[in-house]
Design a protein around this motif. Structure first.
Motif, PDB file in Angstrom:
ATOM      1  N   ASP A  23      63.685 -27.352  47.609  1.00 55.31           N
ATOM      2  CA  ASP A  23      63.047 -28.669  47.719  1.00 55.31           C
ATOM      3  C   ASP A  23      62.248 -28.800  49.013  1.00 55.31           C
ATOM      4  OD1 ASP A  23      64.147 -29.342  45.269  1.00 55.31           O
ATOM      5  OD2 ASP A  23      65.756 -30.584  46.134  1.00 55.31           O
ATOM      6  N   MET A  24      62.805 -28.367  50.122  1.00 60.36           N
ATOM      7  CA  MET A  24      62.106 -28.518  51.406  1.00 60.36           C
ATOM      8  C   MET A  24      60.873 -27.629  51.487  1.00 60.36           C
ATOM      9  SD  MET A  24      65.185 -29.036  54.192  1.00 60.36           S
ATOM     10  CE  MET A  24      64.036 -29.285  55.579  1.00 60.36           C
ATOM     11  N   THR A  25      60.957 -26.400  50.983  1.00 61.55           N
ATOM     12  CA  THR A  25      59.827 -25.481  51.123  1.00 61.55           C
ATOM     13  C   THR A  25      58.768 -25.678  50.048  1.00 61.55           C
ATOM     14  OG1 THR A  25      61.037 -23.736  49.951  1.00 61.55           O
ATOM     15  CG2 THR A  25      61.112 -23.715  52.385  1.00 61.55           C
ATOM     16  N   ASN A  26      59.065 -26.447  49.022  1.00 60.79           N
ATOM     17  CA  ASN A  26      58.062 -26.716  47.988  1.00 60.79           C
ATOM     18  C   ASN A  26      57.551 -28.149  48.021  1.00 60.79           C
ATOM     19  OD1 ASN A  26      57.619 -24.179  46.372  1.00 60.79           O
ATOM     20  ND2 ASN A  26      59.850 -24.270  46.453  1.00 60.79           N
ATOM     21  N   ASP A  27      57.941 -28.900  49.025  1.00 58.44           N
ATOM     22  CA  ASP A  27      57.401 -30.240  49.270  1.00 58.44           C
ATOM     23  C   ASP A  27      56.158 -30.074  50.148  1.00 58.44           C
ATOM     24  OD1 ASP A  27      56.823 -32.872  49.882  1.00 58.44           O
ATOM     25  OD2 ASP A  27      58.746 -33.276  50.883  1.00 58.44           O
ATOM     26  N   VAL A  28      55.057 -29.705  49.504  1.00 57.20           N
ATOM     27  CA  VAL A  28      53.831 -29.348  50.235  1.00 57.20           C
ATOM     28  C   VAL A  28      53.355 -30.490  51.125  1.00 57.20           C
ATOM     29  CG1 VAL A  28      51.420 -28.648  49.982  1.00 57.20           C
ATOM     30  CG2 VAL A  28      53.164 -27.649  48.492  1.00 57.20           C
ATOM     31  N   ALA A  29      53.459 -31.724  50.662  1.00 64.72           N
ATOM     32  CA  ALA A  29      52.993 -32.866  51.463  1.00 64.72           C
ATOM     33  C   ALA A  29      53.724 -32.940  52.808  1.00 64.72           C
ATOM     34  CB  ALA A  29      53.185 -34.161  50.679  1.00 64.72           C
ATOM     35  N   TRP A  31      54.740 -30.237  54.536  1.00 67.58           N
ATOM     36  CA  TRP A  31      54.606 -28.988  55.283  1.00 67.58           C
ATOM     37  C   TRP A  31      54.244 -29.167  56.759  1.00 67.58           C
ATOM     38  CZ3 TRP A  31      52.091 -24.587  51.933  1.00 67.58           C
ATOM     39  CH2 TRP A  31      53.028 -24.157  50.986  1.00 67.58           C
ATOM     40  N   PRO A  32      53.441 -30.169  57.149  1.00 67.76           N
ATOM     41  CA  PRO A  32      53.179 -30.309  58.593  1.00 67.76           C
ATOM     42  C   PRO A  32      54.457 -30.569  59.408  1.00 67.76           C
ATOM     43  CG  PRO A  32      51.499 -31.452  57.345  1.00 67.76           C
ATOM     44  CD  PRO A  32      52.578 -31.041  56.360  1.00 67.76           C
ATOM     45  N   ASN A  33      55.522 -31.055  58.765  1.00 65.09           N
ATOM     46  CA  ASN A  33      56.798 -31.260  59.455  1.00 65.09           C
ATOM     47  C   ASN A  33      57.723 -30.056  59.344  1.00 65.09           C
ATOM     48  OD1 ASN A  33      56.197 -33.991  60.166  1.00 65.09           O
ATOM     49  ND2 ASN A  33      56.576 -34.533  58.038  1.00 65.09           N
ATOM     50  N   LEU A  34      57.382 -29.114  58.487  1.00 62.72           N
ATOM     51  CA  LEU A  34      58.217 -27.928  58.284  1.00 62.72           C
ATOM     52  C   LEU A  34      57.636 -26.702  58.987  1.00 62.72           C
ATOM     53  CD1 LEU A  34      60.774 -26.886  56.804  1.00 62.72           C
ATOM     54  CD2 LEU A  34      59.285 -26.341  54.858  1.00 62.72           C
ATOM     55  N   PHE A  35      56.329 -26.546  58.923  1.00 57.61           N
ATOM     56  CA  PHE A  35      55.608 -25.446  59.568  1.00 57.61           C
ATOM     57  C   PHE A  35      54.957 -25.968  60.847  1.00 57.61           C
ATOM     58  CE2 PHE A  35      55.643 -24.368  55.099  1.00 57.61           C
ATOM     59  CZ  PHE A  35      55.640 -22.988  55.021  1.00 57.61           C
ATOM     60  N   SER A  36      54.844 -25.140  61.854  1.00 59.73           N
ATOM     61  CA  SER A  36      54.173 -25.563  63.093  1.00 59.73           C
ATOM     62  C   SER A  36      52.662 -25.391  63.021  1.00 59.73           C
ATOM     63  CB  SER A  36      54.724 -24.788  64.289  1.00 59.73           C
ATOM     64  OG  SER A  36      54.443 -23.401  64.167  1.00 59.73           O
ATOM     65  N   GLU A  37      52.158 -24.597  62.093  1.00 60.73           N
ATOM     66  CA  GLU A  37      50.742 -24.263  62.059  1.00 60.73           C
ATOM     67  C   GLU A  37      49.863 -25.301  61.353  1.00 60.73           C
ATOM     68  OE1 GLU A  37      49.947 -20.662  59.772  1.00 60.73           O
ATOM     69  OE2 GLU A  37      51.713 -21.088  58.568  1.00 60.73           O
ATOM     70  N   TYR A  38      50.448 -26.134  60.482  1.00 55.87           N
ATOM     71  CA  TYR A  38      49.653 -27.051  59.674  1.00 55.87           C
ATOM     72  C   TYR A  38      49.573 -28.429  60.307  1.00 55.87           C
ATOM     73  CZ  TYR A  38      50.401 -23.420  56.201  1.00 55.87           C
ATOM     74  OH  TYR A  38      50.453 -22.215  55.551  1.00 55.87           O
ATOM     75  N   ALA A  39      48.357 -28.909  60.487  1.00 51.70           N
ATOM     76  CA  ALA A  39      48.145 -30.268  60.998  1.00 51.70           C
ATOM     77  C   ALA A  39      48.229 -31.277  59.864  1.00 51.70           C
ATOM     78  CB  ALA A  39      46.789 -30.371  61.695  1.00 51.70           C
ATOM     79  N   THR A  40      47.662 -30.913  58.697  1.00 49.97           N
ATOM     80  CA  THR A  40      47.692 -31.815  57.545  1.00 49.97           C
ATOM     81  C   THR A  40      47.865 -31.031  56.255  1.00 49.97           C
ATOM     82  OG1 THR A  40      45.295 -31.759  57.219  1.00 49.97           O
ATOM     83  CG2 THR A  40      46.148 -33.513  58.651  1.00 49.97           C
ATOM     84  N   ALA A  41      48.434 -31.717  55.273  1.00 52.96           N
ATOM     85  CA  ALA A  41      48.556 -31.185  53.913  1.00 52.96           C
ATOM     86  C   ALA A  41      48.257 -32.348  52.978  1.00 52.96           C
ATOM     87  CB  ALA A  41      49.958 -30.646  53.666  1.00 52.96           C
ATOM     88  N   GLU A  42      47.197 -32.208  52.214  1.00 55.96           N
ATOM     89  CA  GLU A  42      46.761 -33.270  51.312  1.00 55.96           C
ATOM     90  C   GLU A  42      46.902 -32.783  49.865  1.00 55.96           C
ATOM     91  OE1 GLU A  42      42.603 -35.581  50.126  1.00 55.96           O
ATOM     92  OE2 GLU A  42      42.586 -34.038  51.684  1.00 55.96           O
ATOM     93  N   ILE A 143      61.457 -22.528  59.723  1.00 59.49           N
ATOM     94  CA  ILE A 143      61.982 -23.014  58.439  1.00 59.49           C
ATOM     95  C   ILE A 143      63.491 -22.814  58.398  1.00 59.49           C
ATOM     96  CG2 ILE A 143      62.019 -22.572  55.955  1.00 59.49           C
ATOM     97  CD1 ILE A 143      58.947 -21.986  56.248  1.00 59.49           C
ATOM     98  N   LYS A 144      63.950 -21.646  58.823  1.00 57.91           N
ATOM     99  CA  LYS A 144      65.395 -21.370  58.855  1.00 57.91           C
ATOM    100  C   LYS A 144      66.102 -22.424  59.698  1.00 57.91           C
ATOM    101  CE  LYS A 144      68.704 -17.812  60.388  1.00 57.91           C
ATOM    102  NZ  LYS A 144      69.549 -17.731  59.198  1.00 57.91           N
ATOM    103  N   GLU A 145      65.600 -22.675  60.887  1.00 62.40           N
ATOM    104  CA  GLU A 145      66.199 -23.645  61.803  1.00 62.40           C
ATOM    105  C   GLU A 145      66.224 -25.046  61.178  1.00 62.40           C
ATOM    106  OE1 GLU A 145      64.381 -25.733  65.692  1.00 62.40           O
ATOM    107  OE2 GLU A 145      64.631 -23.563  65.864  1.00 62.40           O
TER     108      GLU A 145
END
Length: 161
Positions: A23-29, A31-42, A143-145
């Motif tokens: 659930d956490m890794t497939n909630d693309v919207a 992703w900016p809170n899960l990955f450090s590299e993404y500023a936005t996900a639309e 993501i692990k953390e």
């Protein structure tokens, strides 16, 4: 004959329930809170288990913001995700496969990326392979953390009830 595409493969074992990790890794919207590299996900479009979305990175050292559109097809029953870039940017193509496998130590999450860079891209296949491998390790550790912290919080909440 064209050379084989460049390929990366990275994995991590996450000590969390499969459903939480999925659930956490497939909630693309999110992703900016899960990955450090993404500023936005639309999210541009979603039908069933297929989502089309635009990702934007944080600005690079020159202030350029790289963004692209990808499509992701999730198969929870088989623990797999197939994705590809719709807007390829500097890539001729980029295909991504995620696999989630329950193990005794937790859930193994594996990312395989196959791609080919365009001739005028800022990096060649070898350079991008090194970049993806280095960044995948950073993102997987985050993501692990974050997923393991959520699992601990969920367990604590369940015990408190």
């Amino acid at each position: 004959m064209r050379p084989a595409p460049a390929r990366t493969e990275n994995s991590v074992v996450i000590d969390a329930p499969f459903d939480l990790l999925w659930d956490m890794t497939n909630d693309v919207a999110n992703w900016p809170n899960l990955f450090s590299e993404y500023a936005t996900a639309e999210i541009l479009d979603q039908h069933g288990d297929t989502v089309r979305f635009r990702l934007a990175l944080h600005p690079d050292d020159d202030g350029k913001v790289w963004s692209w559109v990808s499509e992701r097809v999730m198969d929870r029953g088989n623990g797999t995700v197939r994705a590809h870039r719709v807007e390829t940017g500097p890539f001729e193509f980029m295909d991504i496969h995620w696999a989630y496998v329950q193990t005794d130590a937790g859930v193994s999450m594996r990312w395989v990326q196959e791609f080919r860079m365009k001739p005028d891209a800022p990096l060649d296949d070898t350079g991008m392979t090194h970049r993806i491998n280095a960044n995948s390790k950073v993102q997987m550790a985050l993501i692990k953390e974050r997923v393991e912290a959520a699992a601990r919080a969920n367990a604590a909440t369940a015990v408190a009830r």
